[in-house]
Every structure is written in C-alpha cells, then in structure tokens.
Design an enzyme around this catalytic site. Sequence first.
Site, PDB file in Angstrom:
ATOM      1  N   HIS A 141      -3.565  20.172  -2.518  1.00  0.00           N
ATOM      2  CA  HIS A 141      -4.534  19.313  -3.222  1.00  0.00           C
ATOM      3  C   HIS A 141      -3.846  18.041  -3.712  1.00  0.00           C
ATOM      4  O   HIS A 141      -4.331  16.926  -3.471  1.00  0.00           O
ATOM      5  CB  HIS A 141      -5.127  20.090  -4.408  1.00  0.00           C
ATOM      6  CG  HIS A 141      -6.105  19.297  -5.224  1.00  0.00           C
ATOM      7  ND1 HIS A 141      -7.467  19.431  -5.079  1.00  0.00           N
ATOM      8  CD2 HIS A 141      -5.920  18.360  -6.199  1.00  0.00           C
ATOM      9  CE1 HIS A 141      -8.084  18.616  -5.920  1.00  0.00           C
ATOM     10  NE2 HIS A 141      -7.163  17.958  -6.620  1.00  0.00           N
ATOM     11  N   GLU A 142      -2.718  18.202  -4.375  1.00  0.00           N
ATOM     12  CA  GLU A 142      -2.003  17.046  -4.909  1.00  0.00           C
ATOM     13  C   GLU A 142      -1.375  16.210  -3.795  1.00  0.00           C
ATOM     14  O   GLU A 142      -1.352  14.981  -3.870  1.00  0.00           O
ATOM     15  CB  GLU A 142      -0.936  17.504  -5.903  1.00  0.00           C
ATOM     16  CG  GLU A 142      -1.489  18.165  -7.159  1.00  0.00           C
ATOM     17  CD  GLU A 142      -2.464  17.274  -7.917  1.00  0.00           C
ATOM     18  OE1 GLU A 142      -2.306  16.025  -7.877  1.00  0.00           O
ATOM     19  OE2 GLU A 142      -3.398  17.808  -8.540  1.00  0.00           O
TER      20      GLU A 142
ATOM     21  N   HIS B  11      -3.913  13.837  -2.370  1.00  0.00           N
ATOM     22  CA  HIS B  11      -4.107  12.657  -3.217  1.00  0.00           C
ATOM     23  C   HIS B  11      -3.034  11.615  -2.929  1.00  0.00           C
ATOM     24  O   HIS B  11      -3.329  10.424  -2.740  1.00  0.00           O
ATOM     25  CB  HIS B  11      -4.037  13.044  -4.702  1.00  0.00           C
ATOM     26  CG  HIS B  11      -5.276  13.694  -5.227  1.00  0.00           C
ATOM     27  ND1 HIS B  11      -6.535  13.195  -5.004  1.00  0.00           N
ATOM     28  CD2 HIS B  11      -5.447  14.813  -5.999  1.00  0.00           C
ATOM     29  CE1 HIS B  11      -7.436  13.975  -5.608  1.00  0.00           C
ATOM     30  NE2 HIS B  11      -6.792  14.961  -6.204  1.00  0.00           N
TER      31      HIS B  11
END
Length: 241
Positions: free
Chosen positions: A33-34, A37
């Site tokens: 997820h990170e 980003h």
Amino acid sequence: MFNILFNQYISAQDKFIIIVSFLFAMVLAFAMHEYAHGLVAYWNGDNTAKNSGRLTINPFKHIDILGTLLLIFVGFGWAKPVPVNPNNFKKIRKGIFTVSIAGVSMNLILAIVNFILLLIMGAIAQAVGEIAGVGYIVFNLFYYFFVYGITINLTLMAFNLLPIYPLDGFHVVEAFTKYDNKYCVFMRRYGSMVLFGLLILSNLASRIGGVFAYFDIIGLFINTITGGISELMVLIFGAIF
C-alpha cells in the site's frame, strides 16, 4: 486475532499457522500500500519517497510498531505514511488524486490475486485428495495466507476510502475541491480527532452489539464495501474456476 491464542478448540499447531499467515498477509498489505503511494508519486515527479529510502517493498521500511500492535490486539492500525510533496507534482490535482488512489488500488489488486490463488489451490487440493504431515502445514499456511490476504487488503482498502483526514479518501476529495474548502479546512484541523473518535465508537458498538451495532459506523462502511467486492469476485472468478 489475539483471541485465537486463548481459543481452546484450536490446536497449538493451527494457532501457529494462523498467526504466521495473518502476520505475513498484514505486512505485505501495508508494505505494498505504501510502496504504491511512493511509486505513483515518483511517476508524478516527486522524488521525496525515493530520496528518503521509502520507494521499496521492504516491509521494515513501512511498518509502524505501534500501528502493527494495535492492529493485532485491537483490530485497527496503520503503517508509516510514505512522505509525499505535492508541490513537486507536474500537475498537482492529478498527482494528488492518482497518489491517493494508488494505495487502495494496490490493495484491491492484491485481494483479487489472493482470491484467484485461493481458488487454484482449492482445485489442486480436490485433485490431490487428503493431505497430511508437512504437506498439511504448508497447505494451511498458504490457505490462511490467501484468506487473510483477501480480508486484510479489502479492509485496508475500504478503511482508507473514508473521506476523513489523513486517509486516502480525504485526499481524493481534496483533489477535486479548492484548498480552502470548508470541509477540507475542518478535516485538516480536526480530522484525526474525528477518525479516532469514530474508531472508538465503532469498536465499542461492535463489542456491545444489539441495537448499538448501528453505531458501528466504520464497521458498517467497511462491511458494505468489502462484502460487495467479495460477492463480485465470487461471481466473476467463481464462474471461471
């Protein structure tokens, strides 16, 4: 997850398998997820994540100890947010929007991949028949890893879609409104408190149950999103496999 340790109906071996599978699935979901980003921010012209060593799938760069412990023992948690500087984006609004949806999109992709792998593994197990010994342990490790890979990624995706600062859903709203929009100004100032308050309310409401379950605002939102996507995946991929 914490309750499994004290469940007398689950063997020590199965407890080990379940907990290890859960931890691996959780770490992967947060790390990817990170990473998503940071990667999309880089594509938009921002090198902040890369320069800070966060443009990596190495989970140790993304995991927050307190956030991880809370997820295990309380039911909600967080990872270290990847540093992003919107001022470096080639197009600010486009950058904010694409970076905001990158994390939840990655979680959705991971959930779908885990679901497909779970179906494939189920088909193989049917063909092979009864599994025992080391094969049983390995099979169950993958089984629970895929199951938790689905539930954790869908939950993380749905939770981050909430339009509350500092979640991704808020930044999606921010991308399509003026910076001094009253809602955005309020959320930047009080969003963290609103989110914390809703988490406490939802946690208490879900524990008490009954009529109070209707006050589990976050839980109802997450269950609606995850339930809908799960049914859609079963409808699409169940027919294929």
